[in-house]
Design a protein around this motif. Structure first.
Motif, PDB file in Angstrom:
ATOM      1  N   ALA A 197       0.824  -1.204   0.000  1.00 24.39           N
ATOM      2  CA  ALA A 197       0.000   0.000   0.000  1.00 24.39           C
ATOM      3  C   ALA A 197       0.857   1.251   0.000  1.00 24.39           C
ATOM      4  O   ALA A 197       0.623   2.195  -0.762  1.00 24.39           O
ATOM      5  N   VAL A 198       1.874   1.277   0.856  1.00 26.85           N
ATOM      6  CA  VAL A 198       2.766   2.433   0.919  1.00 26.85           C
ATOM      7  C   VAL A 198       3.510   2.606  -0.393  1.00 26.85           C
ATOM      8  O   VAL A 198       3.646   3.720  -0.929  1.00 26.85           O
ATOM      9  N   ARG A 199       3.988   1.506  -0.976  1.00 29.72           N
ATOM     10  CA  ARG A 199       4.731   1.587  -2.237  1.00 29.72           C
ATOM     11  C   ARG A 199       3.830   2.075  -3.375  1.00 29.72           C
ATOM     12  O   ARG A 199       4.288   2.810  -4.267  1.00 29.72           O
ATOM     13  N   VAL A 200       2.561   1.686  -3.353  1.00 28.83           N
ATOM     14  CA  VAL A 200       1.606   2.183  -4.351  1.00 28.83           C
ATOM     15  C   VAL A 200       1.442   3.692  -4.222  1.00 28.83           C
ATOM     16  O   VAL A 200       1.468   4.432  -5.216  1.00 28.83           O
ATOM     17  N   GLU A 201       1.260   4.172  -3.001  1.00 30.10           N
ATOM     18  CA  GLU A 201       1.047   5.604  -2.800  1.00 30.10           C
ATOM     19  C   GLU A 201       2.284   6.413  -3.174  1.00 30.10           C
ATOM     20  O   GLU A 201       2.181   7.481  -3.786  1.00 30.10           O
ATOM     21  N   LEU A 202       3.451   5.914  -2.817  1.00 28.05           N
ATOM     22  CA  LEU A 202       4.670   6.647  -3.141  1.00 28.05           C
ATOM     23  C   LEU A 202       4.923   6.651  -4.646  1.00 28.05           C
ATOM     24  O   LEU A 202       5.440   7.636  -5.197  1.00 28.05           O
ATOM     25  N   GLN A 203       4.553   5.574  -5.324  1.00 25.38           N
ATOM     26  CA  GLN A 203       4.689   5.578  -6.779  1.00 25.38           C
ATOM     27  C   GLN A 203       3.750   6.609  -7.402  1.00 25.38           C
ATOM     28  O   GLN A 203       4.128   7.308  -8.355  1.00 25.38           O
ATOM     29  N   ALA A 204       2.540   6.724  -6.869  1.00 23.22           N
ATOM     30  CA  ALA A 204       1.612   7.740  -7.384  1.00 23.22           C
ATOM     31  C   ALA A 204       2.162   9.142  -7.140  1.00 23.22           C
ATOM     32  O   ALA A 204       1.974  10.041  -7.965  1.00 23.22           O
ATOM     33  N   SER A 244       3.866  16.522   2.208  1.00 25.68           N
ATOM     34  CA  SER A 244       4.198  16.341   3.618  1.00 25.68           C
ATOM     35  C   SER A 244       2.949  16.291   4.484  1.00 25.68           C
ATOM     36  O   SER A 244       2.862  15.500   5.430  1.00 25.68           O
ATOM     37  N   ALA A 245       1.966  17.117   4.156  1.00 27.29           N
ATOM     38  CA  ALA A 245       0.762  17.227   4.980  1.00 27.29           C
ATOM     39  C   ALA A 245      -0.021  15.928   5.038  1.00 27.29           C
ATOM     40  O   ALA A 245      -0.737  15.677   6.017  1.00 27.29           O
ATOM     41  N   VAL A 246       0.078  15.087   4.004  1.00 26.36           N
ATOM     42  CA  VAL A 246      -0.695  13.851   3.976  1.00 26.36           C
ATOM     43  C   VAL A 246       0.174  12.629   4.271  1.00 26.36           C
ATOM     44  O   VAL A 246      -0.180  11.504   3.934  1.00 26.36           O
ATOM     45  N   GLY A 247       1.320  12.839   4.904  1.00 28.95           N
ATOM     46  CA  GLY A 247       2.141  11.728   5.356  1.00 28.95           C
ATOM     47  C   GLY A 247       1.511  11.029   6.544  1.00 28.95           C
ATOM     48  O   GLY A 247       0.901  11.667   7.412  1.00 28.95           O
ATOM     49  N   ASP A 248       1.663   9.712   6.612  1.00 28.78           N
ATOM     50  CA  ASP A 248       1.073   8.943   7.713  1.00 28.78           C
ATOM     51  C   ASP A 248       1.571   9.409   9.074  1.00 28.78           C
ATOM     52  O   ASP A 248       0.796   9.531  10.025  1.00 28.78           O
ATOM     53  N   ASP A 249       2.878   9.661   9.175  1.00 28.90           N
ATOM     54  CA  ASP A 249       3.423  10.035  10.477  1.00 28.90           C
ATOM     55  C   ASP A 249       2.863  11.364  10.957  1.00 28.90           C
ATOM     56  O   ASP A 249       2.518  11.527  12.132  1.00 28.90           O
ATOM     57  N   HIS A 266       0.287   4.980   3.540  1.00 29.67           N
ATOM     58  CA  HIS A 266       0.636   5.957   2.502  1.00 29.67           C
ATOM     59  C   HIS A 266       2.092   6.404   2.535  1.00 29.67           C
ATOM     60  O   HIS A 266       2.563   7.006   1.584  1.00 29.67           O
ATOM     61  N   GLY A 267       2.789   6.151   3.620  1.00 26.03           N
ATOM     62  CA  GLY A 267       4.179   6.576   3.720  1.00 26.03           C
ATOM     63  C   GLY A 267       4.338   7.824   4.562  1.00 26.03           C
ATOM     64  O   GLY A 267       3.380   8.562   4.804  1.00 26.03           O
ATOM     65  N   ARG A 272       6.998  10.834   1.086  1.00 21.18           N
ATOM     66  CA  ARG A 272       6.100  11.369   0.066  1.00 21.18           C
ATOM     67  C   ARG A 272       6.739  12.556  -0.644  1.00 21.18           C
ATOM     68  O   ARG A 272       6.641  12.692  -1.872  1.00 21.18           O
ATOM     69  N   GLN A 273       7.430  13.388   0.121  1.00 26.09           N
ATOM     70  CA  GLN A 273       8.152  14.496  -0.500  1.00 26.09           C
ATOM     71  C   GLN A 273       9.282  13.981  -1.394  1.00 26.09           C
ATOM     72  O   GLN A 273       9.474  14.484  -2.510  1.00 26.09           O
ATOM     73  N   ALA A 274      10.008  12.977  -0.900  1.00 23.16           N
ATOM     74  CA  ALA A 274      11.157  12.470  -1.641  1.00 23.16           C
ATOM     75  C   ALA A 274      10.753  11.881  -2.985  1.00 23.16           C
ATOM     76  O   ALA A 274      11.428  12.111  -4.006  1.00 23.16           O
ATOM     77  N   TRP A 275       9.648  11.130  -3.026  1.00 20.45           N
ATOM     78  CA  TRP A 275       9.255  10.491  -4.279  1.00 20.45           C
ATOM     79  C   TRP A 275       8.638  11.482  -5.258  1.00 20.45           C
ATOM     80  O   TRP A 275       8.823  11.350  -6.476  1.00 20.45           O
ATOM     81  N   PHE A 276       7.926  12.498  -4.743  1.00 23.99           N
ATOM     82  CA  PHE A 276       7.451  13.544  -5.658  1.00 23.99           C
ATOM     83  C   PHE A 276       8.642  14.273  -6.266  1.00 23.99           C
ATOM     84  O   PHE A 276       8.691  14.494  -7.481  1.00 23.99           O
ATOM     85  N   ALA A 277       9.604  14.659  -5.423  1.00 23.93           N
ATOM     86  CA  ALA A 277      10.779  15.366  -5.913  1.00 23.93           C
ATOM     87  C   ALA A 277      11.573  14.505  -6.896  1.00 23.93           C
ATOM     88  O   ALA A 277      12.089  15.000  -7.907  1.00 23.93           O
TER      89      ALA A 277
END
Length: 300
Positions: A197-204, A244-249, A266-267, A272-277
């Motif tokens: 699930a986390v890997r799916v979200e980070l890929q998106a 960053s705002a929608v990170g799980d932590d 979701h990560g 989430r920032q790292a994969w978008f960047a």
């Protein structure tokens, strides 16, 4: 990221179902809630009142004519959120329609729907509390523009057009995963710091970054000019703030006062920032392979 003032918008790519639904939604369907939470790409805390039933109620109406009258140019997209959704959908469809054939894939565009209050989908009925989401059953991305106020006011994201466009692009990333078959890994491995699930979200998220990195290359055939203006440092900062705002932590810390990576779907904010960047910097969707990444915090 703003749109060039004279760019022409194609409202036929977005259905407007706002303001046309009545009645109540029964609360229930826990199994469906868990499935949708693992697939949609929004924080599970925002998901409420999902039930079965794909057929649209008789009272649901489409306001396509009004949308077409209000959303004609890039200037409208810069001034109105619903028009910005239209313009972003146009840009995403243009990019992915050109990109996927390079990888021997066809790109059937997803449907895109504006709604408020509640909406009936192939994944069940949903309220506005869900926020933007993608339903793989009907290959449709659903957007309530009121979520963007929640993104800034409640989740703490920066305001700015690319923060909103990132959310839209993320949902389209799930459509790409639906085409490639990657979306299924959310259901097979639904939670945990290294879960499917986390890997799916980070890929998106990565796919959203890829689009952002290529968006200014898309030419509006009506004007012969780029559809979007060059990305600024502030634009990128806004998108990273939304990621960053929608990170799980971050959400767990705000809602429960503690972080539990074993329940992540979701990560983290940093991931989430790292994969978008990463997607933005490389501009190549084939380099968004989160499933073979040994360290989800350091894309390569």
């Amino acid at each position: 990221m703003s749109f060039n003032q004279g760019s022409r918008l194609d409202t036929s790519q977005v259905s407007d179902r706002r303001g046309g639904m009545g009645g109540k939604i029964a609360i229930g369907g826990g199994g469906l809630i868990l499935l949708i939470a693992s697939l949609l790409g929004v924080p599970p805390e925002l998901l409420q009142n999902l039930t079965g039933g794909a057929a649209a109620p008789a009272g649901q109406v489409a306001n396509g004519q009004e949308l077409a009258q209000e959303c004609e140019t890039g200037a409208d997209a810069n001034a109105r959120r619903d028009c910005r959704v239209v313009a972003t959908v146009n840009s995403l469809n243009r990019y992915w329609g050109e990109a996927l054939p390079r990888y021997n894939m066809q790109y059937p565009p997803p449907e895109a729907v504006l709604f408020d209050g509640r909406v009936s989908t192939g994944c069940g009925s949903a309220t506005s509390a869900v926020g933007p989401f993608y339903c793989p059953v009907d290959s449709t991305a659903y957007f309530d523009v009121g979520f963007f106020d929640q993104l800034t006011d409640q989740l703490g994201a920066a305001e700015g057009p690319l923060a909103e466009e990132y959310v839209i692009a993320h949902e389209f990333g799930h459509h790409i995963q639906n085409l490639t078959g990657a979306l299924q890994y959310s259901q097979q491995d639904p939670q945990g710091a290294g879960s499917g699930a986390v890997r799916v979200e980070l890929q998106a998220d990565c796919y959203a970054g890829v689009w952002a990195g290529n968006a200014t290359e898309q030419i509006d055939p009506a004007t012969g000019e780029p559809f979007m203006q060059p990305l600024t440092r502030e634009d990128l900062s806004d998108a990273l703030s939304a990621a960053s705002a929608v990170g799980d932590d971050r959400i767990q810390e705000a809602s429960a006062g503690q972080v539990n990576p074993h329940t992540w779907t979701h990560g983290s904010s940093e991931q989430r920032q790292a994969w978008f960047a990463h997607g933005y910097e490389i501009g190549d969707p084939s380099r968004c392979d989160t499933f073979n990444a040994p360290d989800l915090g350091s894309p390569s």
